[in-house]
Scaffold this active site. Structure first.
Site, short mmCIF file in Angstrom:
data_model
loop_
_atom_site.label_atom_id
_atom_site.label_comp_id
_atom_site.label_asym_id
_atom_site.label_seq_id
_atom_site.Cartn_x
_atom_site.Cartn_y
_atom_site.Cartn_z
N LYS A 195 -12.57 13.46 9.84
CA LYS A 195 -13.38 14.61 9.43
C LYS A 195 -12.90 15.91 10.07
CE LYS A 195 -17.05 14.52 12.89
NZ LYS A 195 -16.60 15.75 13.55
N THR A 196 -12.43 15.83 11.31
CA THR A 196 -11.96 17.05 11.99
C THR A 196 -10.75 17.62 11.26
OG1 THR A 196 -12.75 16.21 14.11
CG2 THR A 196 -11.17 18.01 14.18
N ASP B 31 -20.05 21.46 11.11
CA ASP B 31 -19.62 20.14 11.56
C ASP B 31 -20.84 19.35 12.07
OD1 ASP B 31 -17.94 18.06 12.24
OD2 ASP B 31 -17.32 18.94 14.15
N ARG C 232 -16.88 3.07 18.28
CA ARG C 232 -16.02 3.73 19.29
C ARG C 232 -14.80 2.85 19.59
NH1 ARG C 232 -17.02 7.89 17.82
NH2 ARG C 232 -18.21 6.74 16.27
N GLN D 284 -24.48 8.19 11.69
CA GLN D 284 -24.29 8.55 13.09
C GLN D 284 -25.31 9.60 13.56
OE1 GLN D 284 -20.06 8.72 14.55
NE2 GLN D 284 -19.57 8.63 12.37
#
Length: 737
Positions: free
Chosen positions: A32-33, A224, A606, A255
């Protein structure tokens, strides 16, 4: 290679279609970044959009800086002109420019959480309320939640439902504290974190000209981690994008884990209702984790009902199955985790930094820390007291804040008699009382001390005011570093800490020097203002993640909430027990339980290569040894992704059967009283079929021995506690026969 060529099909769609509203659902590890970064770069490079007209909002300075650096690599230094930063930093910037319209000067102070709680504590004391009932943490959270829902103190006091809630909690006067807190902040020309959002909403609501100015300024709005926004943030961004409607939000409903901070998952779930014409893009390819980890995560989150449907997949290799490990106690759990880390390091040549141990509550770190220390593995606990919250650092910062804003009551309380200058607590309280009764500023009382105090006290106050006036003049003509060094020296702080030759004193002196170093680094950075005021805003708006350095070679220990946004080769999620994870506090409603499940989903995702889940049969909670049951979340993982076809149902009643005949001993943490002739045996002679004695678990028979690992293991069938797998390098056994 062109940046577009680095994107998959879905990512490319999210980057290229820049006009109109867009919702990007970005699964864990889906890049996504990269999408957000390249979308902004594409606006500038291919559509010739002026960077000054792009507003990009993040939740950490770290994320903002990383994205800006990446954009600069594509478009050059034009990226520095973006309006990019955290919600709080961007809206603080707007309030600095426009705050005079709602009664605030441009140099208003920003109170951190500790400042706010300290002020609340003072107000409770002044009002004569029971400080055990009106605890500052509870009151602060109550006020914060109200502000995030845009409920003013007047609305709070006049809302029957809220008042009934406070009365039922035996705290009927919270609204009165809220009102006094707001007025004291305003008198101190200070805003807390929530005010930066609350007051921006007031500014836009009451001054349409200001709202229109920024609506015309920002042609494109990008957000974001949209699933973490609260009502206040949602409303501001909705207003800002109302004219151009070029709003792009990126997030993952799976999330959303910050409801306790006011985050509202409905912001992302219902986004399409506000923008029915939106372009919906789903990023479903996971680049982070193995197929087994991705599959396990999918099987967990499918149990939630409030969600946006998506199917996360990966082209990564299958990877190892998930390991579920049980232990008898939390201390044994710590030893087991440390041993597994040791094994993984040797087997896969990992560094300490490749590991993270995640837990639901901070208190769980103790047994893990003790076990890691015992075998010499370096670790770091994240989420402890941050550098900028240490007393000595706060002391110097308070001097800097009061130099800029002489109405800052909380800073005055810290510095007026530190180092000691003969101005006691009673004098300080009298200054504040006189100021409040006469509707005057505290600085005015200090400047006119002879009018209110005897000659000795007045003389001490005059010396203090002369000191501050000197700092004010000096800071106007010098940069932040030079001014701070001057203030630190003349205030007496340097001497105070330098003269203290204890280890604690030396640490404080070093921390003061480190603060000065950080100020020097701040003003030496390109495109930074060099004033004390700009430095104070920078540090006031740091988040937990901004202040942590994850590059050192430590095993990372942290809560799951702190781990969001991070990734590690090997993850241990410890304490997978009912009433711990999921938390007992989150079992009263389906919404709460689903948030806990999302938290578990975040923990699982993670992991890049290997995931361990551990639980204990007994654990001390609030000083009492309690029997534990494995977490329901373990049940929800598809068995295809679990090592050794682990079936949790067979273990559901294990703890109860385990100690049903030994309950009294359990309460005293005694399972077995070792025999008087207990002497540890040489375990090199250990063989299958032997009878052994363990100091805690009692007598047992060696079922099997595994010598193929770096640490030899023995499976023992104990009479008291059933079957256990012991690492022989740690086990202390007596061979009976």
């Amino acid at each position: 290679m062109d940046y577009i060529d680095q994107l998959n099909k879905s990512q490319r769609e999210a980057v290229l279609n820049v006009e109109g509203p867009c919702l990007v659902i970005a699964g864990a590890g889906s890049g996504k970044t990269r999408v957000l970064t390249y979308r902004i770069a594409h606006l500038i490079k291919k559509h010739n959009v002026d960077p000054f007209s792009i507003l990009a909002l993040t939740f950490t300075n770290k994320a903002s800086n990383e994205m800006k650096d990446r954009i600069e690599q594509v478009v050059g230094t034009d990226a520095r002109n973006l309006w990019m930063g955290t919600f709080h930093s961007v809206f603080a910037r707007i309030l600095r420019a426009e705050g005079n319209k709602i009664g605030y000067p441009s140099n208003f102070t920003i109170y951190d959480t500790q400042d706010s709680k300290s002020l609340i504590k003072s107000i409770v004391q002044e009002l004569g309320y029971d400080n055990k009932l009106y605890k500052e943490n509870y009151i602060y959270n109550r006020i914060s939640n109200a502000k995030n829902r845009l409920i003013s103190y007047n609305e709070y006091l006049n809302n029957k439902i809220i008042q009934e809630e406070d009365i039922s909690s035996l705290r009927p006067n919270i609204g009165i504290i809220y009102r006094k807190y707001v007025k004291r902040c305003f008198k101190s020309q200070a805003m807390d974190f929530d005010d930066l959002l609350f007051n921006t909403n007031i500014l836009f609501k009451d001054h349409v000209d200001v709202l229109n100015k920024y609506q015309q300024k920002f042609h494109y709005v990008l957000i974001d981690e949209f699933q973490d926004t609260n009502f206040s943030q949602y409303l501001i961004t909705k207003k800002l994008s109302a004219v151009k409607r070029n709003i792009c939000v990126v997030g993952d409903d799976a999330q959303s884990i910050y409801a306790f901070r006011g985050a509202d998952i409905n912001n992302i779930l219902n986004f399409e209702k506000d923008y029915p014409e939106l372009n919906l893009v789903k990023l479903e390819q996971n680049y982070r984790s193995t197929k087994n980890i991705v599959g396990a995560a999918n099987s967990i989150i499918k149990n939630n009902t409030s969600k946006i449907s998506k199917s996360i997949w990966t082209n990564n290799h299958e990877g190892e199955l998930i390991s579920i490990k049980k232990s008898f106690s939390d201390n044994q759990e710590g030893k087991m985790v440390s041993s597994l880390i040791f094994e993984e390091k040797n087997k896969n040549h990992y560094s300490n930094s490749n590991f993270a141990v995640l837990y639901r509550t901070n208190s769980q770190s103790r047994s893990i820390e003790e076990a890691l220390r015992r075998i010499g593995i370096e670790y770091k606990v994240y989420g402890g007291i941050s550098f900028y919250q240490r007393k000595e650092v706060k002391d110097l910062i308070a001097y800097l804040r009061f130099t800029i804003n002489q109405n800052d009551e909380q800073s005055l309380r810290r510095i007026i008699n530190f180092p000691r200058r003969g101005i006691g607590k009673n004098t300080l309280e009298k200054i504040i009382l006189i100021a409040n009764e006469n509707n005057l500023k505290i600085w005015d009382i200090i400047l006119d001390a002879k009018k209110y105090f005897n000659s000795r006290t007045a003389s001490n106050l005059e010396k203090f005011s002369d000191l501050i006036k000197g700092f004010i003049i000096y800071s106007k003509n010098n940069d932040a570093y030079t001014s701070a060094s001057h203030i630190c020296s003349l205030s007496g702080l340097t001497k105070e800490f330098y003269d203290d030759k204890t280890i604690e004193g030396l640490n404080k002196y070093e921390n003061i020097q480190e603060l000065l170093n950080s100020i020097k680094e701040f003003i030496d950075t390109d495109n930074k203002e060099s004033s004390i005021d700009s430095f104070l805003q920078e540090i006031a708006l740091l988040t937990d993640q901004d202040s942590e350095n994850n590059n050192e070679n430590y095993v990372s220990l942290m809560t799951v909430h702190m781990a969001k946004g991070l990734e590690f080769e090997v993850i241990f999620i410890v304490g997978m027990e009912e009433d711990l994870f999921p938390s007992q506090m989150m079992l009263s409603s389906r919404n709460d339980l689903e948030e806990e499940r999302r938290l578990f989903y975040v923990a699982v995702t993670r992991a890049m290569k290997k995931l361990y889940l551990t639980y204990s049969n007994t654990r001390y909670r609030y000083g009492i040894l309690k029997e534990c049951q494995p977490s329901r979340f373990i049940d929800e993982i598809d068995q295809n992704y679990i090592e050794n076809s682990f079936v949790i149902a067979k273990n559901r009643n294990f703890a109860k059967n385990l100690i049903s005949d030994n309950k009294n001993k359990i309460q005293n943490n005694i399972i077995h009283n070792p025999s008087k002739n207990f002497i540890e045996s040489d375990l090199n002679d250990l063989k299958e079929g032997m009878e052994i004695e363990h100091k805690k678990f009692g007598y047992g028979l060696i079922k099997s021995i595994d010598k193929t690992q770096n640490h030899q293991k023995a499976v023992v069938n104990f009479k008291l506690v059933g079957e256990k797998t012991l690492l022989l390098s740690f086990a202390r056994l007596r061979i009976v026969k």
